[in-house]
Design a protein around this motif. Structure first.
Motif, PDB file in Angstrom:
ATOM      1  N   ALA A   1       0.314   9.307  68.404  1.00  0.00           N
ATOM      2  CA  ALA A   1      -0.663   9.321  67.313  1.00  0.00           C
ATOM      3  C   ALA A   1      -1.377   7.977  67.238  1.00  0.00           C
ATOM      4  N   LEU A   2      -2.630   8.037  66.890  1.00  0.00           N
ATOM      5  CA  LEU A   2      -3.396   6.799  66.712  1.00  0.00           C
ATOM      6  C   LEU A   2      -2.928   6.082  65.448  1.00  0.00           C
ATOM      7  N   PRO A   3      -2.730   4.781  65.527  1.00  0.00           N
ATOM      8  CA  PRO A   3      -2.330   4.053  64.318  1.00  0.00           C
ATOM      9  C   PRO A   3      -3.491   3.979  63.329  1.00  0.00           C
ATOM     10  N   ASN A   4      -3.185   4.042  62.066  1.00  0.00           N
ATOM     11  CA  ASN A   4      -4.197   3.938  61.028  1.00  0.00           C
ATOM     12  C   ASN A   4      -3.823   2.742  60.155  1.00  0.00           C
ATOM     13  N   VAL A   5      -4.022   1.559  60.700  1.00  0.00           N
ATOM     14  CA  VAL A   5      -3.610   0.325  60.050  1.00  0.00           C
ATOM     15  C   VAL A   5      -4.411   0.050  58.792  1.00  0.00           C
ATOM     16  N   ASN A   6      -5.681   0.286  58.841  1.00  0.00           N
ATOM     17  CA  ASN A   6      -6.564   0.036  57.697  1.00  0.00           C
ATOM     18  C   ASN A   6      -7.292   1.313  57.314  1.00  0.00           C
ATOM     19  N   HIS A   7      -6.570   2.225  56.678  1.00  0.00           N
ATOM     20  CA  HIS A   7      -7.197   3.472  56.240  1.00  0.00           C
ATOM     21  C   HIS A   7      -8.334   3.164  55.268  1.00  0.00           C
ATOM     22  N   GLN A   8      -9.457   3.817  55.464  1.00  0.00           N
ATOM     23  CA  GLN A   8     -10.601   3.655  54.574  1.00  0.00           C
ATOM     24  C   GLN A   8     -10.850   4.947  53.833  1.00  0.00           C
TER      25      GLN A   8
ATOM     26  N   LEU B   1     -16.663   3.972  53.132  1.00  0.00           N
ATOM     27  CA  LEU B   1     -17.256   3.049  54.101  1.00  0.00           C
ATOM     28  C   LEU B   1     -17.723   1.777  53.408  1.00  0.00           C
ATOM     29  N   LEU B   2     -17.550   0.674  54.073  1.00  0.00           N
ATOM     30  CA  LEU B   2     -18.061  -0.601  53.576  1.00  0.00           C
ATOM     31  C   LEU B   2     -19.492  -0.730  54.084  1.00  0.00           C
ATOM     32  N   THR B   3     -20.433  -0.328  53.253  1.00  0.00           N
ATOM     33  CA  THR B   3     -21.834  -0.316  53.650  1.00  0.00           C
ATOM     34  C   THR B   3     -22.696  -0.778  52.489  1.00  0.00           C
ATOM     35  N   ILE B   4     -23.764  -1.453  52.819  1.00  0.00           N
ATOM     36  CA  ILE B   4     -24.743  -1.850  51.817  1.00  0.00           C
ATOM     37  C   ILE B   4     -26.120  -1.444  52.314  1.00  0.00           C
TER      38      ILE B   4
END
Length: 163
Positions: A2-9, A12-15
């Motif tokens: 399985a792919l690691p999900n270290v920083n689940h979002q 989205l960080l968008t401006i």
């Protein structure tokens, strides 16, 4: 595996500079949309609009700069024949020294690593500008002029032990 999900979002960080705004006259003739200000790692990402006739202080870059011009034209005083126009991408290595000038106005997106060491017209040291100084200055200008500070991405938050 399985792919690691270290920083689940969860978002989205968008401006968007059209929606989130800018700080008008952050410096004379300079209007700034902060995108990403990381004082801890010395990285700043800005969208800048320069009024016609803008001349910034000569500066030395301690790190690299990526600058993409989206509108207008500008050049470095030291390179008068290398005019940057809409669509131009410029890479500046750390250690470069130059003086920004825009006769007719310009706009662009920049990614800067490190700091600018600024000098006056007689090559005397003036100050240092980095992500932390820019963040503080933008907040001060916004407060002093009654502008709303645009939303921007501010990562991290100091060193700490892992869990």
């Amino acid at each position: 595996m399985a792919l690691p999900n270290v920083n689940h979002q969860s978002f989205l960080l968008t401006i968007n500079r059209h929606r989130d705004g800018e700080i008008k006259n952050a410096a004379p003739g300079l209007h700034i949309t902060p995108c990403f200000l990381d004082a801890e790692n010395g990285v700043w990402v800005l969208y800048a609009r320069f009024d016609a006739g803008t001349l910034l202080p000569k500066h030395f870059h301690t790190g690299t700069v990526h600058f993409y011009t989206t509108a207008g034209a500008w050049n470095y005083v030291e390179y008068p024949d290398d005019v940057q126009t809409a669509g131009s991408y410029l890479f500046e290595p750390g250690g470069s020294v130059h003086t920004f000038s825009s006769k007719d106005g310009a706009e662009g997106f920049m990614v800067v690593h490190g700091a600018n060491v600024n000098f006056d017209q007689d090559d005397n040291y003036m100050d240092i500008m980095d992500a932390g100084v820019i963040e503080q200055a933008l907040h001060e200008v916004a407060k002093a002029t009654g502008q709303t500070m645009p939303r921007y991405i501010r990562p991290g938050g100091g060193a700490r032990f892992s869990k």
